[in-house]
Scaffold this motif. Structure first.
Motif, short mmCIF file in Angstrom:
data_model
loop_
_atom_site.label_atom_id
_atom_site.label_comp_id
_atom_site.label_asym_id
_atom_site.label_seq_id
_atom_site.Cartn_x
_atom_site.Cartn_y
_atom_site.Cartn_z
N CYS A 1 58.94 39.90 1.16
CA CYS A 1 59.71 41.14 1.03
C CYS A 1 59.77 41.58 -0.43
O CYS A 1 59.71 42.78 -0.73
N ASN B 1 56.52 43.20 -1.27
CA ASN B 1 56.27 44.46 -0.56
C ASN B 1 57.21 45.59 -0.97
O ASN B 1 56.81 46.76 -0.95
N ALA B 2 58.44 45.25 -1.34
CA ALA B 2 59.45 46.30 -1.47
C ALA B 2 60.06 46.46 -2.85
O ALA B 2 60.74 47.46 -3.11
N ASP C 1 54.60 51.91 -3.41
CA ASP C 1 54.97 51.74 -2.00
C ASP C 1 56.46 51.49 -1.83
O ASP C 1 57.00 51.65 -0.73
N SER C 2 57.12 51.08 -2.90
CA SER C 2 58.55 50.80 -2.80
C SER C 2 59.37 52.07 -2.52
O SER C 2 60.52 51.98 -2.07
N ASP D 1 59.73 54.55 2.99
CA ASP D 1 60.71 53.94 3.88
C ASP D 1 60.15 52.63 4.44
O ASP D 1 59.01 52.58 4.92
N GLN D 2 60.95 51.59 4.37
CA GLN D 2 60.53 50.28 4.86
C GLN D 2 60.78 50.17 6.37
O GLN D 2 61.87 50.47 6.85
N CYS E 1 63.74 43.46 5.15
CA CYS E 1 63.35 43.75 3.77
C CYS E 1 64.23 44.85 3.18
O CYS E 1 64.62 44.78 2.01
N THR E 2 64.53 45.85 3.98
CA THR E 2 65.39 46.94 3.51
C THR E 2 66.76 46.41 3.11
O THR E 2 67.30 46.75 2.05
N ILE F 1 66.50 44.36 -0.21
CA ILE F 1 66.38 45.16 -1.43
C ILE F 1 67.71 45.83 -1.77
O ILE F 1 68.08 45.93 -2.95
#
Length: 548
Positions: free
Chosen positions: A401, A404-405, A486-487, A490-491, A496-497, A500
């Motif tokens: 996560c 990715n985020a 990419d952050s 919208d996840q 992950c959302t 973060i």
């Protein structure tokens, strides 16, 4: 099949591999349909090894077996060049089939291999070893994926490496066990690394159980340091999570020493009531060459065999350190040294007298009156700074996560000192306790199991969240640190959302001065920027698990 015929068949097969007539991938065996394994698995019961088939006690008569890496050897043996920094002898039939006849004549029943490539096939070598009655002890680590004594952590990369080795090798019945570490703690200055090794043992035993593999033992190999030997032995056999066996790299007996003058008598007395199998994971002092290996007679005698489960001599290949039994000449032929002859003779005349599993269990029941009680862990002291509390199992999904985020990401630094430099800086700006890895006090942050790149990205992203204007520029100026576009999307992953958002909240824990860091100018590794002493201490805990 008699011994002479086995040797002839091995030689013919070796020639065909070495000449390229047969390739390893073409020779891969289908173990689902192969004939039953020739060797019964070895199991641990209390302080002994036993054959799972006969119930007879098993004593290790072994040798360390790992060729030194060189491009010349890789080329001459036709081994595919890969990214690994080692030669896997069990995935190289040209090597193992050349050596197995010599190992068999040496009288060994076990070899120790320090690094294998789990992506390669090991069928040919493991089958040949099996046919010659030889088991294998494997180290789970490799040079680029291990628990470091200087900066210990139990992270997702090492966790995956350990799992990969077990997944690749569990199918072979002649895998005796796995080492989760080798001399990770080697003196009083790095005892705080031991909780991370013990956590790896716990998690790999759980992985074996979850995958429904046979119960392959997992243990640890230590040096014989006078200040830590007692606490280390106690630590790996205490509490709820223990090693299945314990190996000691023992070099106290040199030349024509004796049971008493070498100190073997004291070591034997110290381990008299040790609850798990203990053996010499390495032995063979080389102050006298050729080595007479007179310690072998003592090791398998009645004086020691009631406590020790044998040992492995170090090592098969002669290298610059002069511990070898054989040399490999320019034509890839084995040249035996005098050390080989001495060890062969000592192994062949040593016949340790053991106990059967049934009799051992009977005596164990009589002596204990029930199940073995849990041992207490050593207390923190001047010479021992390892907490009983262990780090949690690394969570790959949580660490992914971050990759990715998070708004700011990090690519690996070739210069490892850069991590220390940047952690010292960013931990002066934000709260880094969530990546803390403190083996002395048993304090492990939520993300302590992530990679150094992910940990650093997390802290730099906290600085980014604190910026008054959050554009597409990270607050640290370095080509290895970049903004993750990419952050801003919208996840889809709710976990992950949520993660973060939690990071955004915690980023306010320590106020940043919004200054960028450019180490090529104002901030260099020589320490041109000033970091408060307590911040440097925290950064060191993050990197090494120690407090300075």
């Amino acid at each position: 099949m008699n011994f002479a015929l086995i040797i002839i068949n091995l030689f013919i097969t070796y020639v065909m591999f070495a000449s390229g007539v047969i390739k390893a991938e073409e020779f891969k065996l289908d173990y689902a349909s192969a004939k039953p394994a020739a060797l019964p698995p070895i199991e641990t019961v209390g302080s002994k090894f036993f054959s799972s088939e006969t119930g007879e006690q098993f004593f290790i008569k072994g040798i360390a077996y790992q060729p030194q890496y060189s491009l010349e050897d890789v080329s001459s043996l036709g081994i595919p060049i890969s990214d690994t920094k080692y030669i896997d002898p069990l995935a190289s039939p040209a090597i193992c089939l050349r050596d197995i006849p010599h190992l068999a004549e040496l009288g060994v029943n076990t070899i120790r291999v320090y690094a294998i490539d789990p992506t390669q096939s090991h069928d040919v070598c493991m089958e040949a070893l099996m046919e010659n009655g030889i088991y294998v002890l494997l180290d789970l680590s490799e040079p680029d994926a291990s628990i470091s004594r200087e900066s210990p952590s139990w992270d997702v990369n090492v966790y995956q490496r350990y799992k990969d080795v077990i997944d690749a090798m569990h199918q072979y019945s002649n895998v005796l066990g796995f080492f989760a570490g080798n001399e990770v703690t080697n003196d009083r200055t790095n005892t705080d690394a031991s909780p991370f090794v013990k956590a790896s043992i716990r998690d790999m035993k759980e992985h074996i159980k979850d995958m429904n593999y046979r119960a392959i033992p997992i243990g640890y190999s230590t040096n014989d340091d006078v200040e830590t030997r007692e606490n280390l032995a106690q630590f790996f056999s205490c509490g709820n999570d223990t090693a299945d066996f314990y190996g000691i790299n023992m070099y106290e007996w040199c030349g024509y020493s004796s049971f008493h003058s070498s100190g073997f008598d004291k070591r034997t007395q110290e381990f008299k009531n040790y609850p798990i199998p203990v053996f010499f994971s390495e032995f063979g002092c080389n102050l006298v060459r050729p080595r007479p290996f007179t310690e072998v007679e003592a090791l398998y005698s009645k004086q020691m065999s009631g406590v020790w489960s044998g040992g492995l001599a170090y090592m098969y290949f002669e290298e610059e350190n002069q511990y070898g039994l054989v040399e490999i000449d320019s034509k890839n032929r084995v040249v035996r040294l005098k050390d080989y002859d001495y060890l062969r003779d000592e192994f062949n005349k040593s016949e340790p007298k053991g106990i059967t599993k049934s009799e051992y269990l009977r005596r164990l029941g009589l002596n204990t009156g029930g199940p073995i009680t849990k041992r207490e862990c050593p207390s923190i002291s001047v010479a021992w700074k390892a907490a009983e509390k262990l780090p949690d199992k690394p969570e790959k999904s949580k660490c992914d996560c971050l990759t990715n985020a998070l708004p700011c990401l990090v690519t690996p630094f070739s210069d490892r000192s850069k991590y220390r430099e940047y952690f010292e800086y960013v931990c002066g700006q934000v709260d880094c306790s969530d990546i803390k890895a403190d083996g002395e006090n048993g304090e492990y942050g939520e993300y302590s199991g992530c990679t150094p790149d992910q940990k650093l990205a997390l802290q730099i992203s906290k600085m980014y969240f604190n910026l008054a204007e959050q554009n597409d520029i990270c607050p640290v100026d370095d080509r290895h640190i970049y903004f993750n576009r990419d952050s801003k999307n919208d996840q889809n992953d709710k976990e992950c959302t949520s993660l973060i958002r939690s990071v955004q909240k915690t980023s306010k824990a320590r106020k940043t001065d919004n200054k960028s860091l450019n180490p090529s100018k104002d901030h260099t590794s020589s320490g041109s920027h000033i970091v408060p002493k307590f911040v440097m201490g925290l950064a060191f805990v993050i990197l090494t698990g120690s407090i300075v």
